[in-house]
Each structure stands twice: as structure tokens, then as C-alpha cells.
Scaffold this motif. Sequence first.
Motif, mmCIF file in Angstrom:
data_model
loop_
_atom_site.group_PDB
_atom_site.id
_atom_site.type_symbol
_atom_site.label_atom_id
_atom_site.label_comp_id
_atom_site.label_asym_id
_atom_site.label_seq_id
_atom_site.Cartn_x
_atom_site.Cartn_y
_atom_site.Cartn_z
ATOM 1 N N LEU A 72 0.646 -2.049 7.866
ATOM 2 C CA LEU A 72 1.724 -2.236 6.899
ATOM 3 C C LEU A 72 3.058 -1.746 7.480
ATOM 4 O O LEU A 72 4.076 -2.426 7.381
ATOM 5 C CB LEU A 72 1.375 -1.480 5.616
ATOM 6 C CG LEU A 72 2.247 -1.681 4.394
ATOM 7 C CD1 LEU A 72 2.270 -3.139 3.965
ATOM 8 C CD2 LEU A 72 1.731 -0.820 3.250
ATOM 9 N N THR A 126 7.569 -9.475 -1.328
ATOM 10 C CA THR A 126 7.931 -9.767 0.059
ATOM 11 C C THR A 126 6.679 -9.904 0.915
ATOM 12 O O THR A 126 6.695 -10.577 1.935
ATOM 13 C CB THR A 126 8.856 -8.684 0.655
ATOM 14 O OG1 THR A 126 8.170 -7.427 0.658
ATOM 15 C CG2 THR A 126 10.155 -8.563 -0.151
ATOM 16 N N HIS A 127 5.580 -9.260 0.487
ATOM 17 C CA HIS A 127 4.297 -9.327 1.198
ATOM 18 C C HIS A 127 3.166 -9.278 0.175
ATOM 19 O O HIS A 127 3.271 -8.570 -0.829
ATOM 20 C CB HIS A 127 4.129 -8.140 2.153
ATOM 21 C CG HIS A 127 5.121 -8.082 3.252
ATOM 22 N ND1 HIS A 127 6.399 -7.604 3.067
ATOM 23 C CD2 HIS A 127 5.035 -8.446 4.550
ATOM 24 C CE1 HIS A 127 7.059 -7.671 4.216
ATOM 25 N NE2 HIS A 127 6.257 -8.168 5.131
ATOM 26 N N PHE A 166 0.523 -5.053 -2.089
ATOM 27 C CA PHE A 166 1.684 -5.908 -2.338
ATOM 28 C C PHE A 166 2.945 -5.103 -2.118
ATOM 29 O O PHE A 166 3.006 -3.924 -2.471
ATOM 30 C CB PHE A 166 1.664 -6.422 -3.787
ATOM 31 C CG PHE A 166 0.402 -7.167 -4.101
ATOM 32 C CD1 PHE A 166 0.317 -8.533 -3.877
ATOM 33 C CD2 PHE A 166 -0.719 -6.499 -4.561
ATOM 34 C CE1 PHE A 166 -0.866 -9.221 -4.119
ATOM 35 C CE2 PHE A 166 -1.905 -7.170 -4.813
ATOM 36 C CZ PHE A 166 -1.980 -8.537 -4.589
ATOM 37 N N ASP A 184 4.219 -4.320 9.935
ATOM 38 C CA ASP A 184 4.721 -5.509 9.249
ATOM 39 C C ASP A 184 6.085 -5.260 8.591
ATOM 40 O O ASP A 184 6.912 -6.149 8.522
ATOM 41 C CB ASP A 184 3.730 -6.002 8.193
ATOM 42 C CG ASP A 184 2.462 -6.590 8.801
ATOM 43 O OD1 ASP A 184 2.449 -6.860 10.025
ATOM 44 O OD2 ASP A 184 1.485 -6.773 8.073
ATOM 45 N N LEU A 185 6.294 -4.022 8.108
ATOM 46 C CA LEU A 185 7.566 -3.674 7.458
ATOM 47 C C LEU A 185 8.594 -3.127 8.453
ATOM 48 O O LEU A 185 9.689 -2.737 8.050
ATOM 49 C CB LEU A 185 7.307 -2.637 6.339
ATOM 50 C CG LEU A 185 6.457 -3.113 5.171
ATOM 51 C CD1 LEU A 185 6.176 -1.955 4.213
ATOM 52 C CD2 LEU A 185 7.117 -4.269 4.438
ATOM 53 N N PHE A 233 -1.107 -8.879 0.641
ATOM 54 C CA PHE A 233 -2.254 -8.756 1.538
ATOM 55 C C PHE A 233 -3.525 -8.605 0.706
ATOM 56 O O PHE A 233 -3.606 -7.707 -0.126
ATOM 57 C CB PHE A 233 -2.124 -7.515 2.426
ATOM 58 C CG PHE A 233 -0.868 -7.466 3.250
ATOM 59 C CD1 PHE A 233 -0.756 -8.188 4.429
ATOM 60 C CD2 PHE A 233 0.204 -6.667 2.857
ATOM 61 C CE1 PHE A 233 0.392 -8.126 5.196
ATOM 62 C CE2 PHE A 233 1.361 -6.601 3.615
ATOM 63 C CZ PHE A 233 1.459 -7.330 4.795
ATOM 64 N N ALA A 275 4.207 -14.136 -1.005
ATOM 65 C CA ALA A 275 5.606 -13.741 -0.842
ATOM 66 C C ALA A 275 6.487 -14.753 -1.555
ATOM 67 O O ALA A 275 6.246 -15.958 -1.491
ATOM 68 C CB ALA A 275 5.951 -13.658 0.632
#
Length: 157
Positions: free
Chosen positions: A151, A136-137, A127, A154-155, A139, A9
Motif C-alpha cells: 500500500l 483512489t484505490h 480502500f 502504491d501510494l 484492493f 477507483a
Amino acid sequence: MTEQKRLAAGDRAPDFTLPDSEGAEVSLSDYRGRSVIIYFYPAAATPGCTKQACDFRDNLAELDGAGHAVLGVSPDKPAKLASFVAAEGLTFPLLSDPDKAVMNAYGAFGEKVMYGKTVTGVIRSTFVVGADGLLTHAFYNVRATGHVAKLRKDLKI
């Protein structure tokens, strides 16, 4: 095992242009100003990859409603991707990266452990690229099953 360069990130997302399942060129820059979820998967029409693609398809309205486009990337040729899109009714672009240049830029290709053996291949990774082009992420080594639910959590979708 050699360590792959991994993105995190805050890193700038490597730009790319790849052909989609119809052979049309798609660039990450086409999505500037919008969040994009890019997921890398080993091979179209295999059980895990089909589960993951269908999971994205089934959650696309919610992801899109929250402002996220979705792009899938594999080493498959456009013709194989076209068959996969048709067979599974996929409604987001699948991109072809046969020379794995984009996968390498994202650290999504390299050594991984499969069934206890070290092999070289696609590292299932996802991503999230923000509207500003920064990640921003990031994985790595995600599971095909349940990943979209994680996901979304997380979002906060």
C-alpha cells in the motif's frame, strides 16, 4: 460462485456511521477533506488480523504524515475491539459492523475461497478514499502480511 459487486477507483465511497471500540460513533463524513484508508478484516485478535493491524499501527506515522487517516472495520462487537486495541496498543479507530451492511456496500463480504473451499465471509479488502469522497484505490483479497508495505508503495509513501 456469485460475483460480489466490487468498487473501483473513481467510485464514490459509500458513507457510513459505525461504533468504534469505545462505542462512539465514527462517520466517514468526519474525514471529508482528508484521505482515509479503510481496511476490512475478518476478526480481531486472530493471527492474520493481528499482523495486519500491527502493521498499520507501525506505519501509522508515515501514513498520517502523508495525509492518510486509517480505519479498520470488522464484524466484531465494540467490547472485543476494545480488548484488541488494548492488547496490541492500536492507535487508530477500529469500527464494529456486526450486521455487515458497510462490508456489503464495499463488496467486502461474500463468497471467497479458503483452503480450497468456497465459503461466505469477510473478504480482506482495503480502500483509499480521497479528500473528495471518491475512491483512489480498491484492493480485494489482500494478504494480511506485507499489505501495508505494498500500500505504501502504491501510494508512493
